[in-house]
Design a protein around this motif. Sequence first.
Motif, PDB file in Angstrom:
ATOM      1  N   UNK A   1      61.512  77.122  -7.356  1.00 44.64           N
ATOM      2  CA  UNK A   1      61.466  75.959  -6.488  1.00 44.64           C
ATOM      3  C   UNK A   1      61.395  74.765  -7.431  1.00 44.64           C
ATOM      4  N   UNK A   2      62.493  74.063  -7.598  1.00 46.44           N
ATOM      5  CA  UNK A   2      62.610  73.009  -8.598  1.00 46.44           C
ATOM      6  C   UNK A   2      62.479  71.646  -7.935  1.00 46.44           C
ATOM      7  N   UNK A   3      61.648  70.816  -8.520  1.00 51.62           N
ATOM      8  CA  UNK A   3      61.549  69.418  -8.091  1.00 51.62           C
ATOM      9  C   UNK A   3      61.516  68.561  -9.338  1.00 51.62           C
TER      10      UNK A   3
ATOM     11  N   UNK B   1      52.423  69.930  -3.198  1.00 52.72           N
ATOM     12  CA  UNK B   1      53.168  70.913  -3.980  1.00 52.72           C
ATOM     13  C   UNK B   1      52.577  71.013  -5.369  1.00 52.72           C
ATOM     14  N   UNK B   2      52.130  72.199  -5.741  1.00 51.25           N
ATOM     15  CA  UNK B   2      51.574  72.436  -7.070  1.00 51.25           C
ATOM     16  C   UNK B   2      52.497  73.369  -7.836  1.00 51.25           C
ATOM     17  N   UNK B   3      53.152  72.887  -8.845  1.00 57.18           N
ATOM     18  CA  UNK B   3      54.057  73.752  -9.615  1.00 57.18           C
ATOM     19  C   UNK B   3      53.285  74.746 -10.476  1.00 57.18           C
ATOM     20  N   UNK B   4      53.968  75.809 -10.861  1.00 56.00           N
ATOM     21  CA  UNK B   4      53.390  76.779 -11.785  1.00 56.00           C
ATOM     22  C   UNK B   4      53.607  76.355 -13.227  1.00 56.00           C
TER      23      UNK B   4
ATOM     24  N   UNK C   1      47.880  69.190 -15.365  1.00 51.55           N
ATOM     25  CA  UNK C   1      47.141  70.189 -14.596  1.00 51.55           C
ATOM     26  C   UNK C   1      47.838  71.533 -14.462  1.00 51.55           C
ATOM     27  N   UNK C   2      48.959  71.709 -15.143  1.00 58.32           N
ATOM     28  CA  UNK C   2      49.692  72.981 -15.103  1.00 58.32           C
ATOM     29  C   UNK C   2      50.224  73.279 -16.503  1.00 58.32           C
ATOM     30  N   UNK C   3      50.495  74.556 -16.804  1.00 60.11           N
ATOM     31  CA  UNK C   3      51.103  74.864 -18.091  1.00 60.11           C
ATOM     32  C   UNK C   3      52.398  74.076 -18.253  1.00 60.11           C
ATOM     33  N   UNK C   4      52.573  73.502 -19.437  1.00 62.07           N
ATOM     34  CA  UNK C   4      53.673  72.574 -19.651  1.00 62.07           C
ATOM     35  C   UNK C   4      54.492  72.939 -20.884  1.00 62.07           C
ATOM     36  N   UNK C   5      55.807  72.801 -20.750  1.00 68.21           N
ATOM     37  CA  UNK C   5      56.735  72.938 -21.861  1.00 68.21           C
ATOM     38  C   UNK C   5      57.291  71.565 -22.189  1.00 68.21           C
TER      39      UNK C   5
END
Length: 139
Positions: A21-23, A37-40, A58-62
């Motif tokens: 689910x891309x935003x 919406x909370x991304x993984x 607040x989420x794992x980030x690349x």
Amino acid sequence: MAHPVIGSGIETLLRLEQRYDVRRVAGAAEAAALSDWRPNVALIDGTLLSGATRIHLGVPTLVLSGAEADGRALLRRLPEGRGWLRKDATAAEFAKSIDGLVGGASSHVALGALGTIVLVLLVLAVVLLVIYLLWLALY
């Protein structure tokens, strides 16, 4: 994404995978506004980090970067930073990196350098054993 064309291309690649689910948002402030919406995982263009001291998503980030040294340096500005990825990575590399962070459906196992060396040595030992047994059987 600081570069809309790159952001659009990455969004398209990930949508083609049909697993995400891309935003796409223009910045951290817009991401924070998506309270429903909370991304993984978050992908952030390294150019957006150039003036920031630290950004908490607040989420794992690349981090997307053009070079490894820059990518690793920019990771220090993200408490949730888990790695970096080249901006010109393939769709498969994007998917593998994302799946690695979410512990997702990827069946790829990363052995690392030491694991690869051990595996090669084991295969070599088996091949030598087979050759030795054939030699014994023939002579």
